[in-house]
Design a protein around this motif. Structure first.
Motif, short mmCIF file in Angstrom:
data_model
loop_
_atom_site.label_atom_id
_atom_site.label_comp_id
_atom_site.label_asym_id
_atom_site.label_seq_id
_atom_site.Cartn_x
_atom_site.Cartn_y
_atom_site.Cartn_z
N SER A 138 39.87 36.53 44.92
CA SER A 138 40.96 36.94 44.65
C SER A 138 41.18 38.14 45.62
O SER A 138 42.14 39.20 45.69
N SER A 139 40.11 38.43 46.73
CA SER A 139 40.51 39.62 46.80
C SER A 139 41.13 39.20 49.04
O SER A 139 41.75 39.74 49.51
N SER A 188 34.68 38.72 36.30
CA SER A 188 34.40 39.98 37.21
C SER A 188 35.92 40.61 36.73
O SER A 188 36.29 41.20 38.00
N ARG A 189 36.22 40.88 35.87
CA ARG A 189 37.08 41.11 35.14
C ARG A 189 38.70 41.48 35.70
O ARG A 189 39.48 41.06 35.25
N VAL A 190 38.77 39.29 36.68
CA VAL A 190 40.00 39.49 37.48
C VAL A 190 39.96 37.78 36.60
O VAL A 190 39.54 37.29 35.93
N PRO A 191 41.39 37.58 35.73
CA PRO A 191 41.74 36.47 34.56
C PRO A 191 41.82 34.91 35.89
O PRO A 191 42.65 35.57 37.27
N ILE A 203 42.68 41.09 27.98
CA ILE A 203 41.33 40.85 27.57
C ILE A 203 41.15 42.79 29.25
O ILE A 203 40.10 43.71 28.97
N THR A 204 41.30 41.93 30.07
CA THR A 204 41.24 43.04 31.57
C THR A 204 43.28 43.72 31.93
O THR A 204 42.33 44.53 32.16
N GLY A 205 43.73 43.50 31.71
CA GLY A 205 44.58 43.98 31.69
C GLY A 205 45.54 43.36 33.40
O GLY A 205 44.90 42.39 33.58
N PRO A 233 46.50 42.33 36.98
CA PRO A 233 45.82 42.83 37.89
C PRO A 233 46.91 42.83 39.37
O PRO A 233 47.51 42.56 39.31
#
Lengths: 287, 512, 87
Positions: free
Chosen positions: B389-390, B419-422, B480-482, B484
């Motif tokens: 995702s990066s 790790s927080r990423v959907p 859940i995560t917001g 990105p």
């Protein structure tokens, strides 16, 4: 699950358990009690736990942590508090604390429930009174490890040493119509042992079992699950009852036996359990 | 111009050439040609064995700009790629294209050669470790070409990828060039990714640390394709090639996902005698295999084949009679190697037989059930396994696109959030496999079925599985995560992602 | 409100965030943020941390945060715990 572990708190609701115990007591070190309390408070406020019963095990009320736990956690309205080393006095104390907090926060009186963790000799000896000590008590959890420690005996795989405790708890809970939850089976790699242990608990009249690892949940459910025959019968009972209602009949019978309220209630519970365990589809068979 | 999936692509990419945009997994079938290979015939008095790599390089007359190829069966224990490139660098050769079927952390020295121009091009199906990072940062002069396992074989056989010299790491080779992978200190089992190279390269060199008298037995790559043989100290480190047995995950969430995937498979109706199955080697994928094994045993089902990279787990299923045969393109552990060596129902398949779309029929076409992974999925079911995702390159299709296209039921198993990423996005960083090939996405919080699969949706509705739409999965995750922020990448194209048929499905841009 | 000592809360485990707080002389709120998802969520994480600090009425504080993919509720909880420990 340990209250200081964010990863576990986030996944708790989807692991398949009916109730999750967020632990502030034994699973949290002394130096992290504050950290866990705040994290669990915020978890309850934010995470969608609507699919499970949220139970928080607070620290014993005679420690510096217990009262702080109750005060902070009750204000975010968990479903239930699990009170360790429960005895009559402890339960009465928590009951009073909760009365006050519910009033202050404007919550419906009595909405926060209690499960008493029976893990001491005195708790076991007085379990009937412990349950009666507060209207909030909805169940008893049997803590086999601490109890046998208190009694000064070994805890074994076969569980003979907790036979009396299981019997007594099951009886008292049945009498007062609350749930009785068996002590966990601690060998997480022994599934056969878990099944046997769970079956034993069920046969003694306990209505549930605690799990210390998500991989145990399925087996516990399958042991407590109604059999196919039981489900079939329950569905028939409800069907016959619906028919009778349609025809305006007040009573009905199945296979020569009259179907009265207790039988309907049991059938409903069985069907609900079946739906919950995915054994039958929820086609509105249960009312 | 745009691909059929809406990705914007330039018509021409510097260092790559003209771009044929992806227009669907199964473009019009045309007549395909296998290229003709020019070779120097070998007479009875000719000797193939050379004394050392230097002699090989002398004989080969390698020039600047050539393409050299390697297979990846020695995985992270491979010494051959580094050895060859180092030897060529010392001779002042530049501008090489390294066509390695996969690249691992052990190939770190390539980074230096990328920086000083010895290596200016890379063609691979899976790139990990420092080389991946270096390509993402723009250190390779030409864009890397990322293919699929089947697509690479297609490219080689059609002539799209011309190999000047194929260097085949050979766990065992005889003095006339017969190669096998089952004996020797660096035994690796099957040699699926080396077959097309050996057959179509201008020159093929066997590099071995186990030179045996003629003839070797068994023969996995025949002498008729091999020009020279050279013995070196060590072709690879066994510890890096295979490491014991791959284990099933113990992570409770992964186990729930695996259980759900198995229920999807069961509901699909594909679990019956003659069924076929393939899965990856990761912990969750193996857990799905374990669940499926339970179902097959309970119902007394005997499958026809299991395929792919083979682990000890699949070997057990073969030995227990759950499958009639295994099709093995690479061995992942010692158990698989032993089984291939000893059990005739454990069969090898070349990368071409495995997934080349331009043959008279690849194994993926016969596959019923495929379990896949993903780094990102979009709401059209397009899947990314090339970049994280990066935006950094962290893999590549491998057999992903091939198996997804061929199989009757392709299931992506993944956590909804990592790790927080959907996992589910509106737009993913890189499209590796098109959504038309993906049937189901199974997460711990819900299962989404591709709307194209009306038949499957019908069947799954009859179960208690939590069916949701892919959009609902995305919303669930973001709740859940917001939401990105989309990672900003630079303009520069550092890699071209080719689909199986050679069309370009996406490009990878440089990270900041 | 001012904190009087250095304190930390949280861990470097996956899904958690390690928060270290210390009093500073500038009187302002200073934040150093490291995160494995800095590009995707850096803004949000910063907002959550600063919001909690302001909510608790703290000034003259330097916060060092090392995030491993913590959700907002975890970030807020760890900041609150660290500050309370530092009072």
């Amino acid at each position: 699950m340990p209250g200081n572990n964010p990863g576990m708190l986030q996944d708790a609701a989807i692991l398949g358990a009916d109730s999750i115990i967020l632990d502030l007591e034994d699973a949290v070190s002394l130096t992290e009690k504050d950290s866990a309390r705040i994290l669990v408070r915020d978890a309850i406020k934010t995470i969608d736990y609507s699919q499970v019963e949220v139970v928080v095990r607070v620290n014993p009320l005679d420690t510096e942590f217990g009262p702080q736990d109750v005060d902070m956690i009750a204000r975010v309205k968990p479903d239930t508090l699990l009170i360790p080393k429960a005895d009559e006095e402890e339960i009465k104390l928590v009951d009073t604390m909760l009365d006050k907090i519910e009033e202050e926060e404007g919550y419906l009186a009595g909405s926060i429930k209690i499960i008493a963790l029976i893990e001491t000799a005195i708790g076991l000896a007085t379990v009937y009174d412990v349950i009666k000590a507060s209207k909030r008590v909805v169940g008893v959890l049997l803590g086999g490890e601490d109890l046998t420690s208190d009694l000064g005996v070994s805890r074994t795989r076969e569980g003979e040493e907790i036979f009396y405790a299981r019997n007594k708890v099951a009886t008292a809970c049945r009498a007062l119509k609350v749930d009785s939850i068996d002590t966990p089976f601690t060998d997480t790699n022994d599934y056969e042992g878990l099944a046997k242990d769970t079956a034993k608990a069920k046969s003694l009249g306990l209505t549930g079992k605690s799990s210390i690892n998500p991989r145990q949940i399925e087996i516990i459910h399958s042991v407590f699950a109604p059999t196919a025959a039981e489900l079939k019968h329950a569905l028939r009972v409800l069907e016959v009852m619906k028919e009778a209602e349609k025809e305006g009949k007040g009573v009905c019978s199945l296979d020569g036996k009259m179907i009265d309220a207790p039988i309907i209630k049991r059938a409903t519970r069985t069907v609900d359990q079946g739906v919950k365990l995915g054994l039958i589809r929820d086609e509105g068979g249960a009312t | 111009m745009k691909t059929i999936l809406g990705r914007e692509l330039p018509a021409y990419i510097e260092g790559y050439g003209e771009v044929t945009p992806f227009q669907g997994a199964f473009r019009d079938a045309e007549i395909k040609t296998r290229k003709a290979v020019k070779l120097t015939s070998v007479n009875p008095t000719d000797r193939k064995v050379l004394d050392n790599l230097e002699q090989v390089f002398d004989k080969l007359n390698i020039k600047d700009g050539m393409t050299i190829s390697f297979h990846h069966h020695l995985r992270n224990g491979d010494h051959v790629l580094n050895m060859v490139v180092e030897g060529l660098a010392k001779r002042g050769i530049k501008d090489l294209t390294v066509a390695a079927s996969s690249i691992f952390p052990i190939h770190e020295s390539l980074v230096e050669y990328m920086e000083n121009g010895v290596v200016t091009g890379i063609v691979s199906n899976y790139i990990s470790g420092p080389v991946a990072g270096a390509i993402s940062m723009g250190k390779l002069k030409k864009p890397a070409v990322m293919q699929t396992h089947g697509g690479r074989a297609r490219a080689i056989e059609s002539g799209d990828l011309h190999i000047d010299v194929a260097f085949i790491a050979a766990p065992t080779a005889d003095t006339y060039g017969n190669i096998n992978g089952v004996y020797g200190h660096a035994a690796c089992g099957t040699l699926g990714y080396a077959i097309s190279d050996a057959e179509y390269a201008d020159i093929t060199v066997a590099i071995t640390d186990n030179l045996v008298p003629f003839p070797a037995c068994p023969i996995q790559i025949s002498q008729v394709f091999v020009d020279y043989v050279v013995q070196v100290e060590s072709i690879g480190d066994p510890a890096g090639i295979v490491s014991g047995t791959t284990k099933i995950t113990k992570d409770p969430v992964a186990l729930i996902i695996a259980r759900r995937a198995a229920e999807v498979i069961k509901a699909s109706g594909l679990v019956k005698d003659g069924m076929s199955f393939q899965t990856g080697a990761g912990g969750t994928s193996l857990a799905v295999a374990a669940e499926l094994k339970d179902i097959m045993q309970r119902e007394g089902v005997v499958g026809s084949f299991a395929s792919g990279g083979v682990t000890g787990y699949l070997v057990e299923m073969l030995e227990e009679g759950l499958f009639k045969t295994l099709f093995d393109v690479q061995c992942f552990d010692l158990k698989a190697i032993d089984s291939y060596r000893n059990n005739e129902t454990h069969q090898a398949m070349s990368a071409s037989m495995y997934g080349n779309p331009h043959t008279k029929g690849a194994v993926v076409n016969c596959l019923d059930i495929m379990i896949l992974g993903a780094t990102e999925i979009d709401t059209q079911f397009n899947v990314n396994v090339t970049t994280g995702s990066s935006g950094l390159i962290m893999g590549g299709s491998g057999g992903h696109s091939d198996t997804a296209a061929g199989s009757k039921l392709s299931i992506v198993v993944t956590n909804l959030i990592k790790s927080r990423v959907p996992m589910i996005r509106d737009e993913i960083t890189t499209i590796t496999t098109p959504g038309e090939s993906i049937d189901v996405v199974v997460t711990e919080r819900g299962i989404a079925v591709n709307p194209r699969r009306v038949d499957l949706i019908e069947k799954l509705r009859m179960t208690n599985l939590p069916l949701v739409t892919i959009d609902q999965l995305k919303i669930m995750a973001e709740k859940i995560t917001g939401v990105p922020k989309v990672v900003q990448l630079l303009e520069k194209i550092v890699a071209v992602v080719e689909y199986r048929d050679g069309s370009v499905i996406d490009v990878v841009r440089a990270v900041e | 409100m001012k904190i009087t000592k250095v304190a930390k809360a949280g861990t470097l485990e996956s899904n958690d965030i390690l928060i270290m707080v210390m009093p500073n002389k500038s009187g302002k709120i200073e934040l150093e943020l490291e995160s494995i998802v800095l590009q995707q969520f850096g803004d949000v994480i910063e907002k959550v941390i600063l919001h909690k600090v302001k909510e608790m009425g703290v000034e003259g504080i330097t916060i060092k945060a090392q995030d491993k993919g913590a959700l907002d509720y975890t970030i807020g909880a760890r900041v609150e715990t660290a500050i309370k420990r530092a009072l």
